[in-house]
Every structure is written in C-alpha cells, then in structure tokens.
Design an enzyme around this catalytic site. Structure first.
Site, PDB file in Angstrom:
ATOM      1  N   GLU A  88     -10.150 -10.357  -7.544  1.00 19.37           N
ATOM      2  CA  GLU A  88      -8.465  -9.244  -7.470  1.00 19.37           C
ATOM      3  C   GLU A  88      -7.929  -8.717  -8.642  1.00 19.37           C
ATOM      4  OE1 GLU A  88      -9.831  -8.693  -3.308  1.00 19.37           O
ATOM      5  OE2 GLU A  88      -7.723  -9.427  -3.313  1.00 19.37           O
ATOM      6  N   TYR A 122     -12.133  -1.600  -4.380  1.00 17.40           N
ATOM      7  CA  TYR A 122     -13.008  -1.593  -2.769  1.00 17.40           C
ATOM      8  C   TYR A 122     -14.457  -1.627  -2.817  1.00 17.40           C
ATOM      9  CZ  TYR A 122      -8.115  -1.919  -0.885  1.00 17.40           C
ATOM     10  OH  TYR A 122      -7.042  -2.576  -0.547  1.00 17.40           O
ATOM     11  N   LYS A 171       0.913  -1.503  -0.133  1.00 14.91           N
ATOM     12  CA  LYS A 171       0.101  -0.385   0.079  1.00 14.91           C
ATOM     13  C   LYS A 171       1.030   1.121  -0.218  1.00 14.91           C
ATOM     14  CE  LYS A 171      -4.304  -2.666   1.966  1.00 14.91           C
ATOM     15  NZ  LYS A 171      -4.885  -2.165   3.010  1.00 14.91           N
ATOM     16  N   ASN A 224      -2.652  -0.102   6.907  1.00  9.58           N
ATOM     17  CA  ASN A 224      -1.322  -1.590   7.183  1.00  9.58           C
ATOM     18  C   ASN A 224      -1.030  -2.450   5.820  1.00  9.58           C
ATOM     19  OD1 ASN A 224      -3.725  -1.865   5.523  1.00  9.58           O
ATOM     20  ND2 ASN A 224      -5.142  -3.239   6.629  1.00  9.58           N
ATOM     21  N   HIS A 235      -2.023  -5.693   1.885  1.00 12.81           N
ATOM     22  CA  HIS A 235      -3.159  -6.172   0.757  1.00 12.81           C
ATOM     23  C   HIS A 235      -3.787  -7.516   0.822  1.00 12.81           C
ATOM     24  CE1 HIS A 235      -7.786  -7.405  -1.323  1.00 12.81           C
ATOM     25  NE2 HIS A 235      -7.155  -8.113  -1.476  1.00 12.81           N
TER      26      HIS A 235
HETATM   27  P1  IDP Z   1      -8.451  -6.454   5.244  1.00 10.47           P
HETATM   28  O1  IDP Z   1      -7.749  -5.456   4.111  1.00 10.47           O
HETATM   29  O2  IDP Z   1      -7.587  -7.670   6.670  1.00 10.47           O
HETATM   30  O3  IDP Z   1      -8.910  -7.890   4.708  1.00 10.47           O
HETATM   31  P2  IDP Z   1     -10.915  -5.525   5.553  1.00 10.47           P
HETATM   32  O4  IDP Z   1     -11.755  -5.362   6.301  1.00 10.47           O
HETATM   33  O5  IDP Z   1     -10.956  -5.842   4.078  1.00 10.47           O
HETATM   34  O6  IDP Z   1      -9.370  -5.705   5.972  1.00 10.47           O
HETATM   35  O7  IDP Z   1     -10.336  -4.104   5.044  1.00 10.47           O
HETATM   36  C1  IDP Z   1     -10.388  -3.035   3.580  1.00 10.47           C
HETATM   37  C2  IDP Z   1      -8.875  -2.368   3.866  1.00 10.47           C
HETATM   38  O8  IDP Z   1      -9.631  -1.245   4.327  1.00 10.47           O
HETATM   39  C3  IDP Z   1      -8.357  -2.421   5.200  1.00 10.47           C
HETATM   40  O9  IDP Z   1      -7.035  -2.578   5.096  1.00 10.47           O
HETATM   41  C4  IDP Z   1      -7.889  -1.552   6.018  1.00 10.47           C
HETATM   42  O10 IDP Z   1      -6.887  -0.279   5.051  1.00 10.47           O
HETATM   43  C5  IDP Z   1      -9.550  -0.584   6.025  1.00 10.47           C
HETATM   44  N1  IDP Z   1     -10.390  -0.193   6.628  1.00 10.47           N
HETATM   45  C6  IDP Z   1     -10.330  -1.408   7.561  1.00 10.47           C
HETATM   46  N2  IDP Z   1     -10.875  -0.857   9.161  1.00 10.47           N
HETATM   47  C7  IDP Z   1     -10.932  -0.045   8.508  1.00 10.47           C
HETATM   48  C8  IDP Z   1     -11.173   0.933  10.032  1.00 10.47           C
HETATM   49  O11 IDP Z   1     -12.324   0.481  10.961  1.00 10.47           O
HETATM   50  N3  IDP Z   1     -10.803   2.364   9.512  1.00 10.47           N
HETATM   51  C9  IDP Z   1     -10.273   2.748   8.400  1.00 10.47           C
HETATM   52  N4  IDP Z   1      -9.996   1.942   7.529  1.00 10.47           N
HETATM   53  C10 IDP Z   1     -10.354   0.397   7.755  1.00 10.47           C
HETATM   54 MG    MG Z   2     -10.894  -7.701   2.498  1.00  7.81          MG
END
Ligand code: IDP
Ligand code: MG
Length: 138
Positions: free
Chosen positions: A127, A50, A10, A113, A116
């Site tokens: 994807e 997304y 990212k 984070n 992905h």
């Molecule tokens: P994942 O990447 O671990 O699969 P997902 O729930 O699919 O997690 O969420 C996609 C991305 O959205 C996350 O990797 C993160 O960058 C962002 N994200 C997820 N939850 C939150 C939140 O509560 N606040 C802000 N960003 C979030």
């Molecule tokens: Mg996800």
C-alpha cells in the site's frame, strides 16, 4: 519489517475538518510521519487499491466513496506499527470500536469509518508503494 504502516484519512473525515485532530492522535500515540499527501483518487485508482475486496458486495460503494473526495495518505513509522495502529483506530464498524479509538470518535458508520490502516506488514509495504515513491519518504 514491522516498523511501517500505511493510512488514509478518508473523504468524510477530511470534509468534516478532522485532519488535524486525527493526526494529533496519531503523533501522540508515537507514530512518526514518514510520508504524507492530500490526493483525490480516481475511481480506477480507488478500485485498484481495494482490488482485494472486488468480490465483496460493498465493493462498488467503497470505490465510489473513496473516490468521492480528497483523502490524506501517509506512511507511519513505529515499532509494531501495523498492530499498534489497528489498535489505535479500532474496529471496522465504529459501533464495535473501543471507546477512545479514532473510529469510535470520528467514524460515521461501517462504510464511512474515517480512517484506513494496513492489516499486515506485507500489505503495509504494498500500500505504501502504491501511493509513494522513494523520494517522497523521509
Ligand atoms: P478495515 O478497513 O477495518 O481493514 P476491511 O474489511 O478491510 O476493513 O474493509 C475495507 C473498508 O470497506 C472498510 O474500512 C469500510 O470503509 C468498508 N466496508 C467494510 N465492510 C463493509 C460493509 O459491510 N459495508 C460497507 N462498507 C464496508
Ligand atoms: Mg482492511
């Protein structure tokens, strides 16, 4: 089925100069790079990627973040790729990620984070097809 996953390093991890360190973790864990490129997603493309999260409160923040700088996208090959890669990257929130996981080491916070990973074999294919043609995979 089950032998590919899709990943993106990212924007903040690319910006911080962590591409090499993260790829080393991925290859050391036994994943083979089948396709890879550095790209800067438009807000529209990031929004499409997304779309599954479009009803979530963080959607606009997520789209802005993921289109805010270049990313490295890749298709990775390994037995049980999806499950093993989710283990390697750790929990979405780095505060909850196991020590030694990529997110524990490189993520800044729940939103930024670092990386992905696809959440199912079906989504790994969707994807991968979103980002790569057949001629870009070897
Ligand atoms: P994942 O990447 O671990 O699969 P997902 O729930 O699919 O997690 O969420 C996609 C991305 O959205 C996350 O990797 C993160 O960058 C962002 N994200 C997820 N939850 C939150 C939140 O509560 N606040 C802000 N960003 C979030
Ligand atoms: Mg996800």
């Amino acid at each position: 089925m089950g032998n590919i996953t899709f990943t993106m390093i990212k924007p903040e991890a690319v910006e911080a100069g962590n591409i090499g360190a993260i790829l080393q973790r991925i290859e050391t864990a036994g994943f083979r790079v089948m396709a890879m490129k550095k790209i800067h997603l438009s807000p529209q493309r990031a929004g499409e990627f997304y779309a599954i999260h479009s009803e979530r409160p963080f959607y606009s923040e997520l789209v802005e973040y993921m289109s805010g700088g270049p990313i490295v996208a890749a298709i990775l090959e390994k037995e049980n790729a999806v499950t093993d890669f989710r283990k390697l990257i750790g929990a979405t929130n780095p505060a909850e990620a196991e020590p030694g996981t990529i997110r524990a080491e490189f993520a800044e916070n729940l939103s930024k984070n670092a990386i992905h990973g696809s959440d199912s074999d079906e989504n790994a294919i969707i994807e991968s097809d979103f980002h790569f043609t057949k001629e870009e995979r070897y």
